[in-house]
Write a protein that holds these residues in place. Structure first.
Motif, PDB file in Angstrom:
ATOM      1  N   TRP A  44       1.335 -90.009  76.739  1.00  0.00           N
ATOM      2  CA  TRP A  44       0.361 -91.930  76.802  1.00  0.00           C
ATOM      3  C   TRP A  44       0.420 -92.454  77.949  1.00  0.00           C
ATOM      4  CZ3 TRP A  44       4.623 -91.846  71.593  1.00  0.00           C
ATOM      5  CH2 TRP A  44       3.358 -91.480  70.392  1.00  0.00           C
ATOM      6  N   ALA A  45       1.842 -92.263  78.632  1.00  0.00           N
ATOM      7  CA  ALA A  45       1.484 -93.189  80.028  1.00  0.00           C
ATOM      8  C   ALA A  45       0.497 -92.704  81.089  1.00  0.00           C
ATOM      9  CB  ALA A  45       3.173 -93.043  80.644  1.00  0.00           C
ATOM     10  N   THR A  46       0.096 -91.680  80.464  1.00  0.00           N
ATOM     11  CA  THR A  46      -0.724 -91.207  81.278  1.00  0.00           C
ATOM     12  C   THR A  46      -2.057 -91.638  80.870  1.00  0.00           C
ATOM     13  OG1 THR A  46       0.044 -88.660  82.125  1.00  0.00           O
ATOM     14  CG2 THR A  46      -2.285 -89.139  82.101  1.00  0.00           C
ATOM     15  N   ILE A  47      -2.166 -91.495  79.394  1.00  0.00           N
ATOM     16  CA  ILE A  47      -3.574 -92.380  79.014  1.00  0.00           C
ATOM     17  C   ILE A  47      -3.456 -93.395  79.383  1.00  0.00           C
ATOM     18  CG2 ILE A  47      -4.556 -93.284  76.675  1.00  0.00           C
ATOM     19  CD1 ILE A  47      -3.286 -90.390  75.849  1.00  0.00           C
ATOM     20  N   ALA A  48      -2.494 -94.455  79.148  1.00  0.00           N
ATOM     21  CA  ALA A  48      -2.165 -95.873  79.693  1.00  0.00           C
ATOM     22  C   ALA A  48      -2.610 -96.363  81.609  1.00  0.00           C
ATOM     23  CB  ALA A  48      -0.788 -96.571  79.364  1.00  0.00           C
ATOM     24  N   ALA A  49      -2.067 -95.383  81.938  1.00  0.00           N
ATOM     25  CA  ALA A  49      -2.495 -95.951  82.958  1.00  0.00           C
ATOM     26  C   ALA A  49      -4.104 -95.759  83.912  1.00  0.00           C
ATOM     27  CB  ALA A  49      -1.459 -94.877  84.005  1.00  0.00           C
ATOM     28  N   TRP A  50      -4.712 -94.527  82.850  1.00  0.00           N
ATOM     29  CA  TRP A  50      -6.235 -94.304  82.785  1.00  0.00           C
ATOM     30  C   TRP A  50      -7.556 -95.850  82.360  1.00  0.00           C
ATOM     31  CZ3 TRP A  50      -6.009 -88.363  81.728  1.00  0.00           C
ATOM     32  CH2 TRP A  50      -5.831 -87.575  83.124  1.00  0.00           C
TER      33      TRP A  50
END
Length: 54
Positions: A44-50
């Protein structure tokens, strides 16, 4: 600043993949569940950063 968010996304994605790989190597049920929960949060953090990098 965009480059920093992309690099953070790549780091978080690699940690999430590592967590899934770690969960498949463990035999203890509690460890597997914990690794999968942490990997989900990292995903989820990866998606938010992208999304932030766009």
């Amino acid at each position: 600043m965009k480059l920093i968010w992309l690099l953070l996304g790549l780091l978080l994605a690699s940690l999430a993949i590592g967590g899934v790989v770690s969960a498949t190597n463990e035999a203890d049920t509690v460890s597997i569940v914990g690794d999968l929960i942490i990997s989900t949060l990292l995903g989820w953090a990866t998606i938010a950063a992208w999304k932030r990098a766009r």
